[in-house]
Design an enzyme around this catalytic site. Structure first.
Site, mmCIF file in Angstrom:
data_model
loop_
_atom_site.group_PDB
_atom_site.id
_atom_site.type_symbol
_atom_site.label_atom_id
_atom_site.label_comp_id
_atom_site.label_asym_id
_atom_site.label_seq_id
_atom_site.Cartn_x
_atom_site.Cartn_y
_atom_site.Cartn_z
ATOM 1 N N ASN A 10 -2.780 0.343 -3.982
ATOM 2 C CA ASN A 10 -2.512 -0.837 -3.168
ATOM 3 C C ASN A 10 -2.938 -2.084 -3.912
ATOM 4 O O ASN A 10 -3.819 -2.043 -4.779
ATOM 5 C CB ASN A 10 -3.162 -0.744 -1.780
ATOM 6 N N VAL A 11 -2.290 -3.164 -3.597
ATOM 7 C CA VAL A 11 -2.659 -4.497 -4.089
ATOM 8 C C VAL A 11 -2.539 -5.444 -2.903
ATOM 9 O O VAL A 11 -1.622 -5.326 -2.096
ATOM 10 C CB VAL A 11 -1.762 -4.967 -5.257
ATOM 11 N N ARG A 12 -3.476 -6.382 -2.807
ATOM 12 C CA ARG A 12 -3.511 -7.210 -1.608
ATOM 13 C C ARG A 12 -4.069 -8.599 -1.931
ATOM 14 O O ARG A 12 -4.786 -8.782 -2.909
ATOM 15 C CB ARG A 12 -4.355 -6.543 -0.530
ATOM 16 N N SER A 41 0.853 -1.188 0.000
ATOM 17 C CA SER A 41 0.000 0.000 0.000
ATOM 18 C C SER A 41 0.883 1.231 0.000
ATOM 19 O O SER A 41 1.892 1.276 0.720
ATOM 20 C CB SER A 41 -0.904 0.002 1.239
ATOM 21 N N HIS A 54 -2.360 7.344 -4.781
ATOM 22 C CA HIS A 54 -2.481 6.192 -3.879
ATOM 23 C C HIS A 54 -2.577 4.923 -4.713
ATOM 24 O O HIS A 54 -3.122 4.928 -5.820
ATOM 25 C CB HIS A 54 -3.737 6.347 -3.021
ATOM 26 N N HIS A 106 2.536 12.117 -1.337
ATOM 27 C CA HIS A 106 2.100 13.505 -1.231
ATOM 28 C C HIS A 106 3.240 14.407 -1.724
ATOM 29 O O HIS A 106 4.195 14.665 -0.980
ATOM 30 C CB HIS A 106 1.768 13.862 0.219
ATOM 31 N N ARG A 150 0.607 -2.212 12.827
ATOM 32 C CA ARG A 150 1.472 -1.150 13.332
ATOM 33 C C ARG A 150 0.872 0.211 12.977
ATOM 34 O O ARG A 150 0.757 0.567 11.810
ATOM 35 C CB ARG A 150 2.871 -1.296 12.727
#
Length: 307
Positions: A112-114, A96, A110, A100, A264
């Site tokens: 992300n891959v999951r 992810s 932005h 900025h 985290r």
């Protein structure tokens, strides 16, 4: 022969780590600075590799994170629309990132891959992929938005004529601030719960989208990073960043999943900008460049501008 759950996890993890390396190297080459790496462990299973760049010449703040967490029960954010997963063991991994830039003419981006897999004794594993990328400009340029969406479409087209249209619509619907009645930016791609067509096809589609981020974003960042700007543009950028914060803390599924799984916190919240502002009932002058942004914050067919 089909892969076992452990083989699927291993192949996806190898690719995700390589993707993180490639994205960080590509962005470092533009900024001239380096990402700092922070490896962490999750007490109840798993950990990750957080990479953050702050105070750069081009990138004011950016993070490119890899995480792999696992446990004995899926969190509520993952089972709300899939109740059959309650009580299953799970593995969740992904990359992810949020960038900025310092220059207000360079958009925030932005991606992300999951991959998730949930297992229970005596039952077939349930797995799926998700991800995408979206662009949030403050001073939009049509050519940048068209390039972004054309790159997204090129990544999707080998997998079906309708994939880009479906994932673009999903992105427009997902990255929408209901309380503001506006999209977060100019969209891109979003998909979730992808498991049709077999593991190989789904993994290939996810790779295609993940690997399209650099060619989609780097040319835009390179083009806009040195555009002259004044305090006025900087103030507007910081004000509009507040919308980004609102979405991530109120609506974002990934943020909720990370917090609910005991991830985290520093890594989960690295997506937030270093500076943001909220002004009471701010209304830009109707003829200003700042007012122009609002006409972009609604779903539309960006590639129709090519015709």
């Amino acid at each position: 022969m089909s892969l076992t759950a452990q083989q699927q996890l291993a192949s996806v993890k190898t690719w995700l780590l390589a993707l993180q390396d490639h994205i960080c190297a590509s962005l470092s080459a533009i900024d001239g600075g380096q990402f700092i790496e922070d490896n962490w462990q999750r007490e109840s299973g798993g950990g990750g590799r957080t990479r953050v760049i702050e105070g750069g010449v081009v990138i004011e703040k950016g993070g490119v994170n890899f995480s792999h967490v696992y446990g004995d029960a899926m969190p509520a954010s993952a089972t709300a629309h899939l109740p059959e997963l309650v009580g299953r063991r799970f593995n969740a991994m992904g990359v992810s990132l949020v960038i900025h830039p310092r220059n207000p003419y360079a958009p925030t981006a932005h991606a992300n891959v999951r991959f998730f897999i949930a297992e229970a004794d005596g039952q077939e594993p349930i797995w799926w992929f998700g991800g995408g990328f979206d662009l949030t400009p403050y001073y939009p340029f049509d050519e940048d938005i068209i390039h972004w969406h054309q790159t997204a479409k090129n990544a999707c087209d080998p997998f079906g004529d309708q994939v880009y249209a479906d994932y673009k619509q999903w992105c427009d619907d997902y990255f929408y601030l209901k309380h503001r009645n506006e999209t977060r930016g100019v969209g891109g791609l979003f998909f979730d719960d992808l498991n049709t067509g077999g593991f190989d096809r789904c993994f290939a589609l996810t790779r295609s989208i993940g690997e399209a981020y650099v060619p989609a974003y780097v040319p835009i960042l390179s083009k806009r990073k040195d555009t002259p700007y004044s305090e006025r543009e900087r103030d507007f950028q910081i004000y509009r960043r507040g919308r980004y914060v609102e979405f991530n803390l109120v609506f974002d599924r990934g943020t909720l999943f990370g917090l609910q799984t005991g991830g985290r916190t520093e890594s989960i919240l690295m997506s937030l900008p270093p500076l943001a502002a909220w002004r009471y009932n701010y209304q830009p002058d109707a003829a200003s460049a700042e007012a122009k942004l609002m006409s972009y914050l609604t779903p539309q067919n960006w590639l129709a501008k090519l015709i």
